[in-house]
Design a protein around this motif. Structure first.
Motif, short mmCIF file in Angstrom:
data_model
loop_
_atom_site.label_atom_id
_atom_site.label_comp_id
_atom_site.label_asym_id
_atom_site.label_seq_id
_atom_site.Cartn_x
_atom_site.Cartn_y
_atom_site.Cartn_z
N ASN A 32 52.83 33.90 54.18
CA ASN A 32 52.01 32.78 54.64
C ASN A 32 52.08 32.71 56.16
O ASN A 32 53.10 33.02 56.75
CB ASN A 32 52.51 31.46 54.05
CG ASN A 32 52.31 31.39 52.55
OD1 ASN A 32 51.21 31.18 52.07
ND2 ASN A 32 53.38 31.59 51.80
N SER A 93 55.42 26.61 58.20
CA SER A 93 54.76 27.52 57.27
C SER A 93 54.64 26.83 55.92
O SER A 93 54.72 25.59 55.83
CB SER A 93 55.52 28.84 57.18
OG SER A 93 54.76 29.80 56.46
N TYR A 94 54.43 27.62 54.90
CA TYR A 94 54.08 27.08 53.59
C TYR A 94 54.79 27.88 52.51
O TYR A 94 54.85 29.11 52.57
CB TYR A 94 52.57 27.16 53.42
CG TYR A 94 52.05 26.73 52.07
CD1 TYR A 94 51.38 27.63 51.24
CD2 TYR A 94 52.19 25.41 51.65
CE1 TYR A 94 50.88 27.23 50.01
CE2 TYR A 94 51.70 25.01 50.42
CZ TYR A 94 51.04 25.92 49.61
OH TYR A 94 50.55 25.52 48.40
N GLU A 100 54.76 23.61 49.03
CA GLU A 100 55.45 22.75 49.99
C GLU A 100 55.26 23.24 51.41
O GLU A 100 55.49 24.41 51.72
CB GLU A 100 56.95 22.72 49.66
CG GLU A 100 57.76 21.81 50.56
CD GLU A 100 59.21 21.73 50.15
OE1 GLU A 100 59.59 22.36 49.16
OE2 GLU A 100 59.97 21.02 50.84
N VAL A 101 54.85 22.32 52.28
CA VAL A 101 54.75 22.62 53.70
C VAL A 101 56.14 22.45 54.31
O VAL A 101 56.82 21.45 54.05
CB VAL A 101 53.75 21.67 54.39
CG1 VAL A 101 53.74 21.92 55.89
CG2 VAL A 101 52.36 21.83 53.79
#
Lengths: 112, 122
Positions: A32, A93-94, A100-101
């Motif tokens: 990501n 990020s993710y 979840e961020v």
């Protein structure tokens, strides 16, 4: 949970170059995109790097971002340091496995 | 130019519910590709994502807060809101609302409100 780890603080002299690291706890940081935000005291964060290495318009090319898959880390590099660069910097990020961020803990940059 | 503005009480009692609203101006909250998020920052500490909502009502929440959080949207008013229940002193923070570009592999908060300090105290 996916975590991003940053150094608590870094310092460097004006005109020099500094690199801030952001290390992923698990999985692959390349899965990501990573973003970097600058936050000056009393202000909301602003984006300095998005999609690993892209600069928004208005952000000087002294700011650059990169990814190192071998160390599962992202880096923000600021060259030609100016006193105005003194701020807190956060990577973000993710985690797609649980939607979840995640933000890194932040790095305080001192330019002295 | 897109602008976001948080509003709500600056002081909430322990065990009560924190309620904030974010008003979006200069653009539509119904824009495709964008979610709308809440992020908080305790005094002297780092940023924590709380959750995000799409104009259709689809939501994603931080798993650590999910049991206490509700985010809703009112497209007619171009607003979205946060409710955090059973607050404690640990919920004292500056609360930011932000536009959230959110698609597979990519998530970016590109516009932020100025933030509002909410203190939990009796």
């Amino acid at each position: 949970n996916f975590m991003l780890t940053q150094p608590h603080s870094v310092s460097e002299s004006p005109g020099k170059t500094v690199t801030i690291s952001c290390t992923g706890s698990s999985g692959s940081i390349v899965s990501n995109y990573v973003q970097w935000y600058q936050q000056r005291p009393g202000s909301a964060p602003t984006t300095v790097i998005y999609e690993d290495n892209q600069r928004p318009s208005g952000v000087p090319d002294r700011f650059s971002g990169s990814i190192d898959s071998s160390s599962n880390s992202a880096s923000l590099t600021i060259s030609g340091l100016k006193t105005e660069d003194e701020a807190d910097y956060y990577c973000q990020s993710y985690d797609s496995s649980n939607h979840e961020v995640t933000f890194g803990g932040g790095t305080k940059l001192t330019v002295l | 130019q897109l602008q976001l503005q948080e509003s709500g009480p600056g002081l909430v009692k322990p065990s009560e519910t924190l309620s904030l609203t974010c008003t979006v101006s200069g653009g539509s909250i119904s824009s495709s590709s964008y979610y709308w998020g809440w992020i908080r920052q305790p005094p002297g500490k780092g940023l924590e994502w709380i959750g995000s909502i799409y104009y259709s009502g689809s939501t994603y929440y931080n798993p650590s807060l999910k049991s206490r959080v509700t985010i809703s949207v009112d497209t007619s008013k171009n607003q979205f809101s946060l409710k955090l229940s059973s607050v404690t002193a640990a919920d004292t923070a500056v609360y930011y609302c932000a536009r959230h570009l959110f698609r597979p592999g990519h998530t970016l908060f590109d516009y932020w409100g100025q933030g509002t300090l909410v203190t939990v105290s009796s």
